[in-house]
Design a protein around this motif. Structure first.
Motif, short mmCIF file in Angstrom:
data_model
loop_
_atom_site.label_atom_id
_atom_site.label_comp_id
_atom_site.label_asym_id
_atom_site.label_seq_id
_atom_site.Cartn_x
_atom_site.Cartn_y
_atom_site.Cartn_z
N ASN A 1 0.82 -1.22 0.00
CA ASN A 1 0.00 0.00 0.00
C ASN A 1 0.85 1.27 0.00
N SER A 2 2.06 1.18 -0.50
CA SER A 2 2.91 2.37 -0.59
C SER A 2 3.50 2.49 -1.99
N LEU A 3 3.99 3.69 -2.30
CA LEU A 3 4.56 3.98 -3.61
C LEU A 3 6.04 4.26 -3.48
N CYS A 4 6.77 3.88 -4.50
CA CYS A 4 8.23 4.07 -4.51
C CYS A 4 8.59 5.24 -5.43
N ALA A 5 9.55 6.05 -5.00
CA ALA A 5 10.03 7.17 -5.82
C ALA A 5 11.54 7.27 -5.66
N PRO A 6 12.27 7.64 -6.71
CA PRO A 6 13.73 7.77 -6.63
C PRO A 6 14.14 8.85 -5.64
N TYR A 7 15.29 8.65 -5.00
CA TYR A 7 15.76 9.60 -4.00
C TYR A 7 17.27 9.76 -4.05
N GLY A 8 17.80 9.74 -5.26
CA GLY A 8 19.23 9.90 -5.44
C GLY A 8 19.87 8.60 -5.87
N PRO A 9 21.14 8.62 -6.29
CA PRO A 9 21.83 7.41 -6.77
C PRO A 9 21.83 6.28 -5.75
N GLY A 10 21.17 5.18 -6.09
CA GLY A 10 21.12 4.03 -5.19
C GLY A 10 20.08 4.14 -4.10
N PHE A 11 19.29 5.22 -4.10
CA PHE A 11 18.30 5.44 -3.05
C PHE A 11 16.89 5.51 -3.63
N SER A 12 15.94 5.13 -2.80
CA SER A 12 14.54 5.32 -3.13
C SER A 12 13.80 5.63 -1.83
N GLU A 13 12.62 6.18 -1.95
CA GLU A 13 11.81 6.47 -0.77
C GLU A 13 10.39 5.99 -1.00
#
Length: 232
Positions: free
Chosen positions: A171-183
């Motif tokens: 029930n959550s969404l993923c978004a990029p957060y920099g090289p090698g990171f996601s939030e």
């Protein structure tokens, strides 16, 4: 009446001083990364050419977006080449940069979180012995030549931006957060720990009592100060 007027004027002066100090501190912080070492961005460098083609404005070691309608301190390029840097830990002031040059530095360590939040970073130049932030798998193209490592085309670490990801709770969404990171952020109609609660966030129930108690306390303080003023 004189006491009330004096208190009001003092309050206004204190607010003005606080705002001025905050503004000065903000300006210093925003420009500090551009002055990490002496010199300025040269036209013949990678960042200099990028800045020229992007119609940017050079300020120290930074290329700023030359757009008066947006944030005047919006950094799109950062040239810290040949700055005698041995460690890279905090460049968050340049988190909006599209290009960063850290070549010609005796770098021995780059913090794992140094580029966390750099979602727009698309090109970075490093000494050849330093791996790309997030590893080679975080970039579309990695090339070593002329003593430098070129990391180009930051990859999206999610399955697809805005889509459900196995790296995030249900029930959550993923978004990029920099090289090698996601939030991860809760999908619509979900909230709470690991997005397990369904329905709208109960803002009224959470903030209602807090707001009411704030009003009551403020009223009591006002009554107390009013009584003290009358006693004088």
């Amino acid at each position: 009446m004189k006491m009330k007027a004096g208190c009001s004027q003092l309050k206004s002066v204190l607010i003005l001083i606080f705002n001025l100090r905050f503004y000065a501190s903000y300006q210093l912080t925003e420009l500090q990364v551009c002055e990490l070492c002496s010199g300025t961005v040269l036209n013949g460098t990678a960042v200099g050419q990028f800045c020229s083609s992007s119609a940017g404005r050079i300020d120290g070691r930074c290329c700023l977006r030359n757009d008066n309608t947006s944030n005047p301190e919006h950094i799109i390029g950062l040239d810290l080449s040949n700055c005698s840097l041995s460690h890279v830990e905090d460049l968050q002031e340049a988190s909006t940069a599209l290009m960063i040059d850290l070549s010609l530095n005796p770098i021995v360590n780059i913090s794992d979180t140094a580029f966390q939040g750099f979602i727009e970073l698309n090109y970075i130049i490093l000494p050849q012995d330093i791996v790309c932030p997030g590893g080679s798998t975080s970039w579309g193209k990695v090339e070593v030549k002329e003593g430098n490592r070129f990391c180009e085309g930051q990859k999206d670490m999610c399955n697809q931006t805005g889509q459900l990801s196995i790296n995030c709770p249900e029930n959550s969404l993923c978004a990029p957060y920099g090289p090698g990171f996601s939030e991860c952020s809760c999908a619509d109609n979900y909230h709470g720990y690991k997005c397990l609660r369904e329905g709208e966030f109960p803002a009224l129930q959470v903030f209602g009592p807090l707001g009411a108690s704030t009003v009551v306390i403020s009223f009591l303080l006002w009554v107390t100060q009013r009584r003290k003023a009358k006693s004088f």
